[in-house]
Design a protein around this motif. Structure first.
Motif, mmCIF file in Angstrom:
data_model
loop_
_atom_site.group_PDB
_atom_site.id
_atom_site.type_symbol
_atom_site.label_atom_id
_atom_site.label_comp_id
_atom_site.label_asym_id
_atom_site.label_seq_id
_atom_site.Cartn_x
_atom_site.Cartn_y
_atom_site.Cartn_z
ATOM 1 N N THR A 213 0.822 -1.206 0.000
ATOM 2 C CA THR A 213 0.000 0.000 0.000
ATOM 3 C C THR A 213 0.860 1.262 0.000
ATOM 4 O O THR A 213 0.426 2.300 -0.508
ATOM 5 C CB THR A 213 -0.984 0.000 1.183
ATOM 6 N N ASP A 214 2.069 1.206 0.538
ATOM 7 C CA ASP A 214 2.992 2.332 0.378
ATOM 8 C C ASP A 214 3.200 2.628 -1.104
ATOM 9 O O ASP A 214 3.120 3.777 -1.554
ATOM 10 C CB ASP A 214 4.352 2.016 1.002
ATOM 11 N N VAL A 256 -5.995 1.731 -0.886
ATOM 12 C CA VAL A 256 -4.633 2.105 -0.486
ATOM 13 C C VAL A 256 -4.503 2.257 1.032
ATOM 14 O O VAL A 256 -3.434 2.611 1.525
ATOM 15 C CB VAL A 256 -4.179 3.413 -1.176
ATOM 16 N N GLY A 257 -5.579 1.952 1.754
ATOM 17 C CA GLY A 257 -5.542 2.132 3.203
ATOM 18 C C GLY A 257 -5.707 0.862 4.018
ATOM 19 O O GLY A 257 -5.616 0.888 5.246
ATOM 20 N N VAL A 258 -5.942 -0.257 3.330
ATOM 21 C CA VAL A 258 -6.178 -1.493 4.069
ATOM 22 C C VAL A 258 -4.910 -1.960 4.773
ATOM 23 O O VAL A 258 -3.796 -1.734 4.308
ATOM 24 C CB VAL A 258 -6.715 -2.608 3.151
ATOM 25 N N GLY A 259 -5.095 -2.603 5.924
ATOM 26 C CA GLY A 259 -3.979 -3.207 6.645
ATOM 27 C C GLY A 259 -3.084 -2.239 7.368
ATOM 28 O O GLY A 259 -2.023 -2.626 7.871
ATOM 29 N N GLN A 306 11.304 8.951 3.313
ATOM 30 C CA GLN A 306 10.945 8.010 2.252
ATOM 31 C C GLN A 306 10.014 8.670 1.236
ATOM 32 O O GLN A 306 10.208 8.545 0.018
ATOM 33 C CB GLN A 306 10.255 6.787 2.864
ATOM 34 N N ALA A 307 9.004 9.389 1.717
ATOM 35 C CA ALA A 307 8.088 10.093 0.819
ATOM 36 C C ALA A 307 8.837 11.144 0.001
ATOM 37 O O ALA A 307 8.584 11.326 -1.195
ATOM 38 C CB ALA A 307 6.956 10.740 1.608
ATOM 39 N N SER A 308 9.766 11.823 0.643
ATOM 40 C CA SER A 308 10.531 12.860 -0.049
ATOM 41 C C SER A 308 11.331 12.282 -1.214
ATOM 42 O O SER A 308 11.418 12.892 -2.293
ATOM 43 C CB SER A 308 11.488 13.553 0.927
ATOM 44 N N VAL A 309 11.896 11.097 -0.994
ATOM 45 C CA VAL A 309 12.713 10.464 -2.028
ATOM 46 C C VAL A 309 11.842 9.843 -3.115
ATOM 47 O O VAL A 309 12.030 10.092 -4.311
ATOM 48 C CB VAL A 309 13.634 9.399 -1.399
ATOM 49 N N ARG A 310 10.874 9.039 -2.697
ATOM 50 C CA ARG A 310 10.087 8.266 -3.662
ATOM 51 C C ARG A 310 9.072 9.119 -4.435
ATOM 52 O O ARG A 310 8.791 8.839 -5.599
ATOM 53 C CB ARG A 310 9.337 7.136 -2.943
ATOM 54 N N VAL A 311 8.514 10.116 -3.765
ATOM 55 C CA VAL A 311 7.459 10.920 -4.401
ATOM 56 C C VAL A 311 8.004 12.213 -4.986
ATOM 57 O O VAL A 311 7.678 12.586 -6.111
ATOM 58 C CB VAL A 311 6.328 11.221 -3.394
ATOM 59 N N TRP A 312 8.845 12.905 -4.214
ATOM 60 C CA TRP A 312 9.275 14.245 -4.625
ATOM 61 C C TRP A 312 10.668 14.289 -5.233
ATOM 62 O O TRP A 312 11.153 15.356 -5.611
ATOM 63 C CB TRP A 312 9.195 15.196 -3.423
ATOM 64 N N GLY A 313 11.325 13.121 -5.346
ATOM 65 C CA GLY A 313 12.599 13.055 -6.057
ATOM 66 C C GLY A 313 13.773 13.669 -5.323
ATOM 67 O O GLY A 313 14.776 14.059 -5.945
ATOM 68 N N CYS A 314 13.667 13.771 -4.002
ATOM 69 C CA CYS A 314 14.777 14.329 -3.213
ATOM 70 C C CYS A 314 15.902 13.298 -3.081
ATOM 71 O O CYS A 314 15.665 12.092 -3.131
ATOM 72 C CB CYS A 314 14.301 14.721 -1.812
#
Length: 390
Positions: A213-214, A256-259, A306-314
């Protein structure tokens, strides 16, 4: 990953011209006497309402109409709809519009099968029955076309609250991206903020090892980052609109929210902004969500990084993950600003002098909390409002 149950029975009809088959689907799902529920503007001007009526007439279905739904849908119209349904033996409600029309329709559907005050459902009473609801979506934002959720503003005191129930899931939803092409850029942007917020409310969790789900969350966010600027630049970009519309549904039907534990503090805190100032919900979220992120990121700095790297390309700073986390939050805020959304109180038209009012209306009292990622008190909410006011 936590144990979970997931049941999403909505029948989705996606694509060009599919609203012309509305009568077929109402009949297929057992409707005979229909309440058409909608706003007051583009649904009428565009001819959509007339096309839907013709579709119902073609199937021999009778119907009543109740227009006038406003953004941040009001209790007064819900009461009116409940009375109409009971008096005329309505057995199906067809909502035409965005999340406001759909949320209002859901409240009417439950209230029509209840002898008490429908507002009970938005306080603490479980929903045990409701009329069937179908939807024709015209705004990609709230995800109400696939969810079991509804948010209503009680006009007495302008209190905004939500209710959830499996009875609130529409039996069918017609999604034609063409119907969103006439939206002003600002509404498109507000819808995008709402969609992204629905994902982030689930993404920031204390539950460990939820990689599937991540990754689903990250895929939706990356899609929004790519497609929203395209839709704003060219409102007639059907493929961009299609991707955004489906992303909005997937973001909130809970796949995307289960578990995983979910948060929802930002929505709770924002509801008071849109109740007091009657601003667009997505605009309020654009102001509140980055402020919430700044306030709580140290709860799990690695998840924010993790969000910064995977989503925002940091680039990941392993020695100082808080730097990476902060950079991602700033990129999120800059993205919201780049698509024309407010990112602070001043731009929204809110006033820091009202923060005590907002906190009081939140209703947490001395010992109550909101959210799960970090359980926020009234004092915490006040601090988040103050960050948002900067």
């Amino acid at each position: 990953m936590n144990n979970f149950t997931f049941y999403s029975p909505t029948y989705f009809v996606f694509g060009k011209g599919k609203e012309d088959d509305a009568g077929h689907y109402v009949k297929r799902f057992g409707g005979t006497k229909v309440l058409l529920h909608y706003g007051s503007g583009s649904v009428i001007r565009s001819g959509l309402l007339d096309r839907v009526k013709k579709s119902l007439e073609k199937e021999g279905l009778s119907f009543l109409e109740l227009g006038g739904v406003k953004p941040n849908p009001r209790s007064g119209l819900v009461y009116e709809g409940i009375e109409l349904c009971k008096k005329n033996n309505v057995d199906f409600i067809l909502a035409i519009g965005g999340g406001s029309a759909i949320d209002s329709a859901k409240a009417i559907a439950a209230g029509a099968k209840y002898e008490g005050d429908f507002w009970d459902f938005y306080v603490d009473t479980p929903i045990k029955d409701a009329l069937k609801v179908g939807t024709i979506l015209t705004i990609a934002a709230a995800g109400s076309e696939g969810s079991g959720d509804s948010v209503i503003t009680k006009e007495e005191g302008m209190i905004k609250r939500g209710a959830s129930s499996e009875y609130y899931r529409p039996v069918f939803s017609i999604l034609n991206p063409e119907l969103t092409q006439t939206l002003p850029a600002y509404q498109t942007a507000c819808g995008a903020a709402d969609i992204m917020a629905h994902v982030f409310e689930r993404y920031f969790t204390n539950t460990q090892d939820v990689e599937v789900t991540d990754r689903l969350c990250e895929a939706i966010l990356l899609t929004m980052i790519k497609e929203v600027p395209k839709a704003i630049k060219n409102p007639d970009d059907y493929q961009a609109r299609a991707n955004i519309m489906w992303a909005g549904m997937v973001a909130h039907n809970n796949i995307v929210g289960v578990g995983r534990e979910q948060d929802w503090a930002s929505h709770s805190i924002e509801h008071e902004l849109s109740a007091v100032y009657d601003c667009a919900h997505g605009a309020g979220l654009a102001v509140i969500f980055p402020a919430w992120m700044k306030y709580v990121m140290h709860q799990d700095i690695n998840r924010f990084a993790q969000a910064s790297v995977r989503v925002w390309g940091c680039n990941m700073d392993f020695a100082h993950p808080e730097v990476t986390a902060a950079e991602g939050i700033e990129r999120f805020k800059n993205f919201l600003s780049s698509i024309g959304l407010p990112v602070n109180f001043k731009e929204l038209g809110a006033d820091a002098k009202d923060i005590t009012v907002l906190v009081d209306k939140l209703g947490l009292g001395e010992n109550g909390t909101t959210g799960n990622f970090v359980k926020l008190t009234s004092k915490d909410a006040e601090e988040i409002y103050r960050i948002a006011a900067e």
